[in-house]
Design a protein around this motif. Sequence first.
Motif, short mmCIF file in Angstrom:
data_model
loop_
_atom_site.label_atom_id
_atom_site.label_comp_id
_atom_site.label_asym_id
_atom_site.label_seq_id
_atom_site.Cartn_x
_atom_site.Cartn_y
_atom_site.Cartn_z
N VAL A 59 -15.79 44.08 -19.38
CA VAL A 59 -14.75 43.45 -18.57
C VAL A 59 -14.36 42.14 -19.24
O VAL A 59 -15.21 41.34 -19.60
N CYS B 156 -14.94 44.89 -8.24
CA CYS B 156 -14.91 45.48 -9.58
C CYS B 156 -13.99 46.71 -9.61
O CYS B 156 -13.17 46.86 -10.52
N GLU C 274 -21.49 52.85 -15.08
CA GLU C 274 -20.49 51.89 -15.52
C GLU C 274 -20.48 50.66 -14.63
O GLU C 274 -20.41 49.53 -15.13
N MET D 57 -15.03 54.34 -11.31
CA MET D 57 -16.13 54.11 -12.26
C MET D 57 -17.35 54.90 -11.80
O MET D 57 -17.52 55.16 -10.61
N ARG E 182 -18.16 50.08 -20.90
CA ARG E 182 -17.07 49.27 -20.35
C ARG E 182 -17.42 47.80 -20.48
O ARG E 182 -18.51 47.39 -20.12
N ASP F 150 -10.40 47.24 -11.65
CA ASP F 150 -10.39 48.25 -12.70
C ASP F 150 -9.04 48.96 -12.68
O ASP F 150 -8.53 49.32 -11.62
N ASP F 151 -8.46 49.18 -13.86
CA ASP F 151 -7.11 49.73 -13.92
C ASP F 151 -6.97 51.07 -13.21
O ASP F 151 -6.02 51.28 -12.47
#
Length: 160
Positions: free
Chosen positions: A6, A36, A49, A45, A4, A40-41
């Motif tokens: 960002v 975070c 990650e 996680m 991942r 995150d969409d």
Amino acid sequence: MSSRRVAPAPARFVERFGSALTAAGMPRLPARVFACLLADDDGAMTAAELGEVLEVSPASVSGAVRYLQQVRMIHRERQPGTRRDLYVVADDAWHDAVISAGQVYQPLRAVLAEGVDVVGGKRTTAGRRLALSAEFLDFLTEEFEGVARRWEKRRAELTG
């Protein structure tokens, strides 16, 4: 492990919101982990990650997610098809965290009430102070319940 990355704008948000939470009293790494996950969409996680995105060790993430679970800001699920844990933030994480605060106060309230007698009862200055503290925690718990009901009504209006 997925890799991942960002984007700069969300990364800046994670650091800024994490700093704001830290300034409000939350430990630094749990604040960054929470920020975070919020950004995150899918809001989920693994520890690996999170460690990769935040550039911290998985062991550090472990302590941070434990804290966030205790205050009910995130929960843990099993990643489908694996033995890895997935840390998930609910869409309404603030609601869960605030409402659970009332439960945190109950043991404190009980000890304060016991302390009233230990220091000589309500006729002493210390006893009155402890009793007032216990009453305040009762008040907060009742208020949190009212806030929860009002929020649930408002959330229903917002999500229609």
